[in-house]
Design a protein around this motif. Sequence first.
Motif, short mmCIF file in Angstrom:
data_model
loop_
_atom_site.label_atom_id
_atom_site.label_comp_id
_atom_site.label_asym_id
_atom_site.label_seq_id
_atom_site.Cartn_x
_atom_site.Cartn_y
_atom_site.Cartn_z
N LEU A 104 52.99 -42.68 11.90
CA LEU A 104 54.10 -43.43 12.48
C LEU A 104 54.72 -42.69 13.67
CD1 LEU A 104 55.84 -44.70 9.21
CD2 LEU A 104 54.36 -45.99 10.78
N GLU A 105 54.84 -41.36 13.56
CA GLU A 105 55.37 -40.57 14.68
C GLU A 105 54.38 -40.57 15.85
OE1 GLU A 105 58.35 -38.66 16.53
OE2 GLU A 105 58.41 -39.45 14.48
N PHE A 106 53.11 -40.51 15.54
CA PHE A 106 52.04 -40.57 16.54
C PHE A 106 52.12 -41.89 17.32
CE2 PHE A 106 47.29 -41.28 17.25
CZ PHE A 106 47.24 -40.48 18.37
N ILE A 107 52.31 -42.98 16.61
CA ILE A 107 52.40 -44.31 17.23
C ILE A 107 53.62 -44.39 18.15
CG2 ILE A 107 52.87 -46.74 16.73
CD1 ILE A 107 51.20 -46.38 14.20
N LYS A 108 54.73 -43.85 17.67
CA LYS A 108 55.96 -43.89 18.47
C LYS A 108 55.76 -43.17 19.80
CE LYS A 108 59.61 -42.70 16.18
NZ LYS A 108 60.62 -41.84 15.54
N GLU A 109 55.08 -42.05 19.77
CA GLU A 109 54.87 -41.27 21.00
C GLU A 109 53.85 -41.95 21.91
OE1 GLU A 109 54.25 -37.15 20.32
OE2 GLU A 109 56.15 -36.91 19.27
N ILE A 110 52.88 -42.65 21.33
CA ILE A 110 51.92 -43.39 22.16
C ILE A 110 52.63 -44.46 22.97
CG2 ILE A 110 50.00 -45.05 22.06
CD1 ILE A 110 48.89 -43.46 19.71
N GLU A 111 53.57 -45.17 22.33
CA GLU A 111 54.32 -46.22 23.03
C GLU A 111 55.10 -45.66 24.22
OE1 GLU A 111 54.73 -49.46 22.75
OE2 GLU A 111 54.05 -50.07 20.76
N ASN A 112 55.43 -44.36 24.18
CA ASN A 112 56.25 -43.77 25.23
C ASN A 112 55.44 -42.94 26.24
OD1 ASN A 112 58.64 -44.79 24.15
ND2 ASN A 112 58.82 -43.09 22.72
N ILE A 113 54.12 -43.06 26.21
CA ILE A 113 53.32 -42.30 27.16
C ILE A 113 53.57 -42.79 28.58
CG2 ILE A 113 50.96 -41.82 27.97
CD1 ILE A 113 50.08 -41.75 25.07
N ASN A 114 53.51 -44.09 28.78
CA ASN A 114 53.79 -44.66 30.10
C ASN A 114 54.23 -46.11 29.93
OD1 ASN A 114 51.41 -46.33 29.96
ND2 ASN A 114 50.20 -44.57 30.61
#
Length: 226
Positions: A104-114
């Motif tokens: 879930l934390e991994f997904i959250k950070e993917i959404e904020n890559i660009n």
Amino acid sequence: MLSYLNNKFLNSSKKIKIELYIFPLLIFAFLYFFFLGNSIKDESQLLPKIDFSEYDNKNFDGSFSELFSILEKLASKNKVLILTNNRVEKQILLKGKAKKESILEFIKEIENINNFTKIDSLVFTKDEVNDFEFNLKIDLNNFYIKDLKNKKNKNFDEVKKEKRIEFKINAIISKYALINEKWIKENEKIENFVLVKIEKNSVLLKNEFEEIKLELHNENYFEKFN
């Protein structure tokens, strides 16, 4: 005077009574819409004029190899094991394994890559040791207006543009290392890296995107204390 006006009103025709009731209401309605209209007009003037058409034709033109590199670093940071990764046009298909909280934390950070990265689908499968295997589809076909400037994570375009810092190690003494002519203690920061480990002839620098191992080759500077 009041008695006279009251008698005058009571003796008036029904038409005049109705007009006297309606007239204040008309004045009230006029004042209400006059001030409300000006308020709406003033607020509309303060609203920013956004031309959404400029976002319609935005396309992701970044490097997919660099994007894969960022994904691998985010996975490592969140203790996510990537089993396979593939690209299909402007979509990335990831298969991995981790604890549910890590995913879930991994997904959250993917959404904020660009401003393009969006989780299109996610499928969980629980294994025998309470880890989860997951299949993840990341879509980059559309541009999204995101507030990225206050996010901890930098997108890979920002990482790419940052000036590359060159580190040089000259000495190691106990829990201190001489890096770029500056003594750094274990767990202290230098530039945007943290000195996370000091060994006999090497040190490890780390930030959320990268790990750098510096090896000490000049034995004249090396001392080891028990």
